[in-house]
Design an enzyme around this catalytic site. Structure first.
Site, PDB file in Angstrom:
ATOM      1  N   ASP A  61      35.832 -33.932  10.444  1.00  0.00           N
ATOM      2  CA  ASP A  61      37.025 -34.204  11.237  1.00  0.00           C
ATOM      3  C   ASP A  61      37.182 -35.702  11.484  1.00  0.00           C
ATOM      4  O   ASP A  61      38.307 -36.236  11.480  1.00  0.00           O
ATOM      5  CB  ASP A  61      36.946 -33.466  12.580  1.00  0.00           C
ATOM      6  CG  ASP A  61      37.135 -31.966  12.419  1.00  0.00           C
ATOM      7  OD1 ASP A  61      36.910 -31.239  13.404  1.00  0.00           O
ATOM      8  OD2 ASP A  61      37.509 -31.524  11.315  1.00  0.00           O
ATOM      9  N   LYS A  91      46.768  -7.216  11.934  1.00  0.00           N
ATOM     10  CA  LYS A  91      48.023  -7.402  12.673  1.00  0.00           C
ATOM     11  C   LYS A  91      47.749  -8.386  13.814  1.00  0.00           C
ATOM     12  O   LYS A  91      47.265  -8.008  14.877  1.00  0.00           O
ATOM     13  CB  LYS A  91      48.548  -6.085  13.210  1.00  0.00           C
ATOM     14  CG  LYS A  91      49.930  -6.198  13.846  1.00  0.00           C
ATOM     15  CD  LYS A  91      50.455  -4.836  14.256  1.00  0.00           C
ATOM     16  CE  LYS A  91      51.863  -4.962  14.807  1.00  0.00           C
ATOM     17  NZ  LYS A  91      51.931  -5.782  16.019  1.00  0.00           N
TER      18      LYS A  91
END
Length: 672
Positions: free
Chosen positions: A38, A119
């Site tokens: 990062d 979902k």
């Protein structure tokens, strides 16, 4: 002044850095296989920012640096999707899944392989790329029209500004789910708590609130993420299967959930659903089930859709989480339609990551059916992982101090009688002047989904009602600066803002106005369909129950409710007040024009030469409209093999009847 040579070198380096950032975004967000840390990523971004600061002429609209800090603007304008974004029907166990697949198999006449996907409990969006460049993003809305969240979606690092392909489609519109990772949600709530601010109820609410910030810089500070799962429209490319389409999305840089799985049969689907249920709390985001889809895209076309959901997909909902707690009291709330609804006051309990203190009890009959007493220890569930409800009492731990609930016989807001109409489960306060109903009606009328009158919330509405400045929604449009000057906390600027919001509301679309009237059973979707069908509030007010019910997706229950509402003198007076105030009462029609414009068709029976969906598409392409029920507004009934009762009704009403040959002739020569 920089030399031309310096500028040329900076341009080359900026292009290299943008390409590197796009590459690392793809490795990190799509492949989950980063190549740099990062900190190293941040160094690349900072170098690009430095170049663009020195040479602002090198900044491009799709530069990664432009994801953050886009100026606040008037967001949430309505956006019409290329195609309807349907919701899914639900199944809750293996038997219901079996029944769904049996319907699929009977309709197709064969077995098909399937795809099973998690979902995600997030916010559904549609994202458009034009020529490979990110163009637009919108929420699902009612499936036809969503809200423009283009700038806020641009801040997501997982959403590429350009597709990773040398041959991008001219147009690509895809469906995705925006979500907030659970770890980020916990950090945000911790920060809000330390600042003494209200906490988000759950990650989905946090994601929705973050996505709808008016300043994209606020959205950028919260690490929203996205997965793509469906195709709305693509130009110049076709796919044989749903999974092939997912592979393509992944290849061009759009993030697809790694748990999307090819499941060749129902046994494989059930095994994958069980695995998702077992892994539910170890996933980095919340899920509330699995989505099961047929894999061959040709089968999707064959199966088609109902008015609200595809027949080729279903949501398998996982069991909601349950906890036990003490039911301290039962109170009632009076809604805008007069419904007197009991709700539970709970000893605070954490369910599915949310602390609950209240839950629905639906109605008096449901309380009696479940045998719930005040003071009981009860099972509480977040139904569908969203709406908290009291499931059942635990009688074995009763102490004898528990007591039954009795629905009040007088309205707690106005003191009038509470009645329960015959055949209905819900008790009501029939007094249309009830202050609780008036407050709820005004707040609903002003809500974002209705007339969107910013600054007119509960506190302001209550103050206006208490002072007699308004009695109902239409009175809002006659408020003056002098009226508002007497409200607590209202100074010159706040008065000006509210009056401006009221003025802007006069030009809202017809469906928003109709929804804002708060007619029973008329939600946002029904309001849009009625507005599209009739074109004006006056036409709706004159329409018969049968004509209203005949509108696609409406039906007799809504038809009766609308007719009853407009038969009331109070509603008629409200409409006249709206007209006098200059509120727009008509719909701006933008439908397809053609030789069949203004003609309404109904199709019954099976056509030999084309599917019903294809026939509907042909009619609409020529400007006509297809509805599901025959009424006096129907121009043509198209009759195939095995027609139903619609034929008899059409004959009684004198509707012109076409067999398939006549129908095809009309399509070939629509103006003849």
């Amino acid at each position: 002044m920089p030399s031309d040579e310096d500028l040329a070198r900076a341009r080359v380096r900026a292009d290299e850095l943008r390409a590197a950032i796009a590459h690392h975004d793809y490795r990190y967000h799509v492949l989950a296989a980063p190549e740099i840390s990062d900190a190293e990523y941040d160094e690349v971004v900072r170098e690009l920012e430095s170049i663009e600061t020195t040479y602002p002429e090198l900044i491009t609209p799709d530069s990664p640096t432009q994801r953050v800090g886009a100026p606040p603007e008037a967001l949430f304008a309505p956006v019409r999707h290329s195609d309807r974004l349907l919701s899914l029907d639900n199944v809750f166990d293996d038997a219901e899944l079996d029944a769904w697949y049996d319907r699929v198999r009977r309709a197709l006449g064969r077995d098909v392989d399937l795809v099973t996907e998690p979902k995600i409990d997030g916010v559904s969006v549609a994202v458009v790329y034009e020529g490979g460049r990110y163009l637009r993003g919108a929420t699902r809305g009612d499936g036809t029209v969503g809200e423009d969240v283009t700038q806020n979606l641009r801040t997501l690092r997982a959403l590429p500004a350009r597709l990773r392909t040398e041959d991008p489609p001219a147009w690509l519109e895809v469906r995705g789910e925006v979500f907030l990772p659970i770890a980020a949600f916990d950090r945000i709530n911790e920060d809000l708590g330390q600042q003494g601010k209200p906490l988000f109820a759950n990650p989905r609410n946090a994601a929705a609130g973050t996505l709808r910030q008016k300043d994209p810089a606020v959205t950028a500070r919260r690490p929203l993420d996205i997965y793509f799962h469906g195709l709305v429209r693509i130009e110049g490319r076709t796919f044989a299967t749903h999974f092939e389409m997912l592979d393509y999305l992944r290849d061009v840089g759009l993030r697809v959930h790694p748990r999307s799985a090819r499941t060749p049969d129902l046994d494989a689907v059930k095994a994958e659903v069980r695995r998702l249920a077992e892994d539910r709390h170890s996933l980095p985001h919340e899920i509330d089930g699995a989505v099961v889809k047929v894999n061959p895209l040709a089968a999707e076309i064959e199966l088609g859709t109902t008015a609200k959901a595809p027949r080729w997909a279903v949501a398998y909902k996982l069991p909601a989480e349950e906890r036990t707690t003490k039911l301290l009291d039962i109170r009632v709330n009076v809604g805008r339609t007069g419904a007197v609804t009991p709700f539970a006051i709970l000893e605070p309990v954490r369910v599915g990551g949310v602390t609950l203190q209240m839950a629905t009890l639906h109605n008096e009959s449901e309380i009696a059916r479940k045998g719930i007493l005040i003071g009981d220890t009860v099972v509480v569930r977040r139904a569908g992982d969203v709406i908290p409800e009291v499931v059942a009492p635990i009688p074995s731990v009763r102490t004898g101090a528990e007591r039954p609930f009795h629905m009040p016989t007088v309205c707690p807001a106005c003191g009038g009688p509470v009645v329960r109409p015959e055949g209905e489960a819900v008790a009501r306060c029939p007094n249309l002047d009830c202050p609780a109903q008036a407050l709820e009606r005004v707040v609903h009328f002003a809500s974002r989904g209705a007339m969107d009158i910013e600054h007119l919330g509960y506190a302001t509405a209550q103050a206006l009602l208490d002072r007699g400045l308004i009695r109902g929604p239409s009175d809002v449009f006659f408020l003056t600066e002098a009226d508002l000057a007497g409200l607590p906390g209202y100074k010159e600027r706040s008065i000006r803002n509210l009056l401006a919001a009221i003025e802007a509301a006069k030009d809202r679309p017809l469906d928003r106005l109709l929804y804002g009237l708060g007619i029973r059973h008329v939600g946002a979707t029904a309001a849009r369909r009625l507005a599209d069908a009739f074109g004006s509030l006056d036409a709706i007010a004159r329409a018969s129950v049968e004509d209203i019910a005949a509108v696609e997706g409406v039906g007799p229950t809504i038809g009766r409710a609308v007719r009853e509402a407009f038969d009331r003198p109070a509603t008629q007076a409200l409409v006249e007040d709206l007209r006098r105030a200059g509120v727009r009462l008509t719909e701006e029609r933008k439908g397809t024009e053609g030789p069949l414009s203004g003609k309404t068709f109904v199709i019954t029976g099976t056509l030999a030469g084309m599917s019903r969906e294809a026939a509907k598409a042909r009619i609409e392409a020529l400007g006509g409209k297809v509805t599901s029920s025959v009424s006096s507004r129907t121009n043509y009934l198209v009759v195939g093999e095995g027609p139903g009762s619609k034929l008899e009704k059409a004959e009684k009403l004198g509707v012109r009847i076409l067999d398939e040959a006549q129908f095809l002739e009309l399509l070939a020569k629509p103006g003849a």
